[in-house]
Design an enzyme around this catalytic site. Sequence first.
Site, PDB file in Angstrom:
ATOM      1  N   LYS A  80      16.524  24.509  30.494  1.00 41.90           N
ATOM      2  CA  LYS A  80      16.588  23.412  29.529  1.00 41.90           C
ATOM      3  C   LYS A  80      15.171  23.192  29.012  1.00 41.90           C
ATOM      4  O   LYS A  80      14.243  22.985  29.788  1.00 41.90           O
ATOM      5  CB  LYS A  80      17.113  22.150  30.219  1.00 41.90           C
ATOM      6  CG  LYS A  80      17.347  20.974  29.286  1.00 41.90           C
ATOM      7  CD  LYS A  80      17.687  19.686  30.031  1.00 41.90           C
ATOM      8  CE  LYS A  80      19.123  19.607  30.473  1.00 41.90           C
ATOM      9  NZ  LYS A  80      19.486  18.242  30.941  1.00 41.90           N
ATOM     10  N   ASP A  89      26.921   8.923  34.553  1.00 36.99           N
ATOM     11  CA  ASP A  89      27.429   9.655  33.390  1.00 36.99           C
ATOM     12  C   ASP A  89      28.484  10.652  33.834  1.00 36.99           C
ATOM     13  O   ASP A  89      28.519  11.793  33.373  1.00 36.99           O
ATOM     14  CB  ASP A  89      26.296  10.366  32.644  1.00 36.99           C
ATOM     15  CG  ASP A  89      26.694  10.739  31.214  1.00 36.99           C
ATOM     16  OD1 ASP A  89      27.697  10.191  30.706  1.00 36.99           O
ATOM     17  OD2 ASP A  89      26.007  11.585  30.607  1.00 36.99           O
ATOM     18  N   LYS A 105       2.445  15.930  21.191  1.00 37.69           N
ATOM     19  CA  LYS A 105       1.226  15.167  21.431  1.00 37.69           C
ATOM     20  C   LYS A 105       1.153  13.957  20.506  1.00 37.69           C
ATOM     21  O   LYS A 105       0.353  13.052  20.710  1.00 37.69           O
ATOM     22  CB  LYS A 105       0.000  16.058  21.278  1.00 37.69           C
ATOM     23  CG  LYS A 105      -0.513  16.260  19.863  1.00 37.69           C
ATOM     24  CD  LYS A 105      -1.883  16.904  19.898  1.00 37.69           C
ATOM     25  CE  LYS A 105      -1.928  18.223  19.172  1.00 37.69           C
ATOM     26  NZ  LYS A 105      -3.237  18.879  19.254  1.00 37.69           N
ATOM     27  N   VAL A 141      19.301  24.671  25.584  1.00 40.02           N
ATOM     28  CA  VAL A 141      19.510  25.274  26.901  1.00 40.02           C
ATOM     29  C   VAL A 141      19.804  26.752  26.685  1.00 40.02           C
ATOM     30  O   VAL A 141      20.678  27.095  25.884  1.00 40.02           O
ATOM     31  CB  VAL A 141      20.685  24.619  27.654  1.00 40.02           C
ATOM     32  CG1 VAL A 141      20.907  25.317  28.994  1.00 40.02           C
ATOM     33  CG2 VAL A 141      20.418  23.143  27.882  1.00 40.02           C
ATOM     34  N   GLY A 179      23.490  26.228  24.535  1.00 43.18           N
ATOM     35  CA  GLY A 179      23.882  24.977  23.902  1.00 43.18           C
ATOM     36  C   GLY A 179      22.676  24.234  23.389  1.00 43.18           C
ATOM     37  O   GLY A 179      21.541  24.577  23.701  1.00 43.18           O
ATOM     38  N   GLU A 180      22.952  23.224  22.571  1.00 43.49           N
ATOM     39  CA  GLU A 180      21.872  22.387  22.046  1.00 43.49           C
ATOM     40  C   GLU A 180      22.299  20.935  22.136  1.00 43.49           C
ATOM     41  O   GLU A 180      23.476  20.620  22.064  1.00 43.49           O
ATOM     42  CB  GLU A 180      21.573  22.745  20.591  1.00 43.49           C
ATOM     43  CG  GLU A 180      21.138  24.175  20.408  1.00 43.49           C
ATOM     44  CD  GLU A 180      20.404  24.384  19.097  1.00 43.49           C
ATOM     45  OE1 GLU A 180      19.818  23.415  18.585  1.00 43.49           O
ATOM     46  OE2 GLU A 180      20.424  25.515  18.597  1.00 43.49           O
ATOM     47  N   GLY A 181      21.320  20.060  22.274  1.00 46.32           N
ATOM     48  CA  GLY A 181      21.624  18.636  22.323  1.00 46.32           C
ATOM     49  C   GLY A 181      20.457  17.852  21.775  1.00 46.32           C
ATOM     50  O   GLY A 181      19.546  18.415  21.189  1.00 46.32           O
ATOM     51  N   THR A 182      20.490  16.541  21.971  1.00 43.35           N
ATOM     52  CA  THR A 182      19.400  15.700  21.479  1.00 43.35           C
ATOM     53  C   THR A 182      18.108  16.014  22.211  1.00 43.35           C
ATOM     54  O   THR A 182      17.024  15.840  21.685  1.00 43.35           O
ATOM     55  CB  THR A 182      19.733  14.217  21.688  1.00 43.35           C
ATOM     56  OG1 THR A 182      20.091  14.021  23.059  1.00 43.35           O
ATOM     57  CG2 THR A 182      20.894  13.805  20.802  1.00 43.35           C
ATOM     58  N   TYR A 183      18.230  16.482  23.451  1.00 42.98           N
ATOM     59  CA  TYR A 183      17.051  16.775  24.258  1.00 42.98           C
ATOM     60  C   TYR A 183      16.364  18.060  23.825  1.00 42.98           C
ATOM     61  O   TYR A 183      15.169  18.220  23.970  1.00 42.98           O
ATOM     62  CB  TYR A 183      17.448  16.904  25.733  1.00 42.98           C
ATOM     63  CG  TYR A 183      18.632  17.804  25.930  1.00 42.98           C
ATOM     64  CD1 TYR A 183      18.499  19.182  25.885  1.00 42.98           C
ATOM     65  CD2 TYR A 183      19.906  17.278  26.103  1.00 42.98           C
ATOM     66  CE1 TYR A 183      19.589  20.013  26.010  1.00 42.98           C
ATOM     67  CE2 TYR A 183      21.003  18.096  26.235  1.00 42.98           C
ATOM     68  CZ  TYR A 183      20.839  19.463  26.191  1.00 42.98           C
ATOM     69  OH  TYR A 183      21.920  20.287  26.311  1.00 42.98           O
TER      70      TYR A 183
END
EC number: 2.7.11.22
Lengths: 329, 428
Positions: B52, B146, B58, B37, B30-34
């Site tokens: 994750k 959450d 930098k 995974v 999966g993918e998210g804003t972070y």
Amino acid sequence: MADFRTSTQRERWIFQSHDLMERWAAANQRAAQTLAQYGTTRLNVDLLDGSVSYPESMPDHVEGSSVVKPLSYEEEQLTRVFYEQKIQEVCAAFKFPHKIQATAIIYFKRFYLQWSVMEHQPKHIMLTCVYASCKVEENHVSAEELGKGIQQDHQIILNNEMILLKTLDFDLIVYAPYRSIEGFIDDLEDFCRAGNGPFQRLKELRQAAISHVDKMMLTDAPLLYTPGQLALAALHKSNDLLRVVDFERYLEIIFSRQHSDCPIEQFVQSINEINYLVDQLNIPTVKDMRHVDRKLKHCWDPSSHDEHNKKKEKKSKHKSKRTSTDAQL
Amino acid sequence: MASAGNSGSGDDDAGGKLLADRYQKGEVLGEGTYGVVFKAIDTKTGNTVAVKRIRIGKDKKEGVNFTALREIKLLKELKDPNIIELIDCFPYKENLHLVFEFMETDLEALIKDKNIILSPADTKSYVQMMLKGLAFCHKKWVLHRDMKPNNLLIGADGQLKLADFGLARVFGSPGRNFTHQVFARWYRAPELLFGSKQYGSGVDIWAAGCIFAELLTRRAFLQGSSDIDQLGKIFAALGTPKSSQWPDMVYLPDYVEYQYVAAPPLRTLFPMASDDALDLLSKMLTYDPKARISAQQALEHRYFSSLPAPTRPSQLPRPRRKGDQGNNKIPDLNLQDGPMVLSPPRKLRRVTAHEGMEGMHRTDKVDEHPSGMRHTDDMPSQSSRIPMSVDVGAVFGTRPAPRPTLNSADKSRLKRKLDMDPEFGYAE
């Protein structure tokens, strides 16, 4: 997070004295070997992943020929205490709560359990510890803001963040005696209400104990004992001075309530050991640190050693310049 | 974990493309804003893990991602069978990697999977595990903040675990204010919707109550489109709170008075739920956070000690792999499923186009009030529908339902029946 019993701190970061000494000695020896081999002790740190590599040999260095001396074990110890006290000053200046100050000091202690002060500049690591502590304790101060407050480039703070986190093994939650003191003071209020002493003077006792813990944080005690032990040691010492309650009787009550495996005599011995460490604490002054700091600079940049010798031979008009440099500590 | 004391830096790719000399990378999960995974094999233990990956730039002004740091610090201290385990944590190249135990699916996927029938014992089991995870967090003075079905992960062994601690935090220090902008809206407690910044573990319990309701109905409970609308839907379902119920509500920063509506009986919203289930649910969805049941008290509620006993985790129905969920969204499969599963025997007639349309309509109605018990009632008639499924396939040109589905459903029903017997009770 009020459960020290199952914490990573209890499981992984409370040591025996000999373990501490072994780690400090190993770090010191490693740095000395690096100095002999490469002519400098300062390690290169990758900013992104915190990985470390040996320095390039200094251009004019012949292995084994260095005139620069590494810091001794004792000098390193002095340096650590000096910068831990600086952490207290920085946190006081920003009016950070005791929790952040204690967390930053513990991070600093844990970092230099694995590294020598010759390998990573304690002045920079100290700032990164304060920054990380604010972040973890959710009292976030930006690196820029922190940097401005102490006239340092904020990038210096961020550069060491990853190596700090790695060295801590990402064990970020820290328990400090301050919260334990609050708990014991509440308990002592009940003890006083039962006719065991003057209720009103507990505030004095609390304040004295907190001051005592401030000193205690600069010793090795936080790496050797639990927050509860440290808090009771501070209260015991403060009560000896102020005579607020019958502390021996209070300890007996605690132990009868806890059905503790540990006999009270052994516990009293721990308290005495903790307070002995505080009594023995020697906080170096800036003046005390001048010699050590000069050696440290030479370890990082041996060319400064030659510069220093040349300056010595020149006339006294340069003395003020040197004094000015030292004052930057 | 790379040794923190190691002052040398070897080439991490030297060991046959293992990540940090330890993890064999697999498919993206999966993918998210972070960030991303992905699945991996831990070569040190042989276990499958989920990694994750969080970017560390930098260029950034603030160094390591605050949310990641929060998740790390808390999961390092929380060890419980109903909380996801953080196995390892390390920087590598330009990313911070968090290694978690691998979980097969999540509660959201399970709730939405129309091929899964949840018995009352199954629902009870999931609610119990959710509350055990919460009780552990709250005992350690951690709020999750959450709670929602897709943050409740389910392992291969059937264990449900709380995950995603990026919004979680420590509570219990007097005088500390928190943001009220937490939880996905449908799971947000009324005190948060009224802007409270000083709140406690009750906010997690309210969300857990909404999840409980969702398990009972197989659809999200209170689907507000804004904070005002969310409060409106809460009050329509549970009645507008009176001062006698919740004295402090008028003092909340964003308090707004709503027109009074009396509470309809909870029974009308959850017709198939048991009395004990409704009683527990009402205590979890109590308006006054001070009066709301705690996670520990909830676990002691008679719902969990009365029959049927909660299903043993290893016996819970197995959803399809998350990656296969997409198949369920093919319309013609749904078309086929509806009449086959749901038509009662008394309506058994020769299939015509008109009958097909009625089937679709019945599917819509069931979506509004499905429950495990209702599905269980329908089960005995299912086998008699095989000829119908053949006809349906012939008429609409779709594949008939495969026999294994029916057989596995029968087996599953038999297992659950056995689990309901006291002798097979699942000890807490």
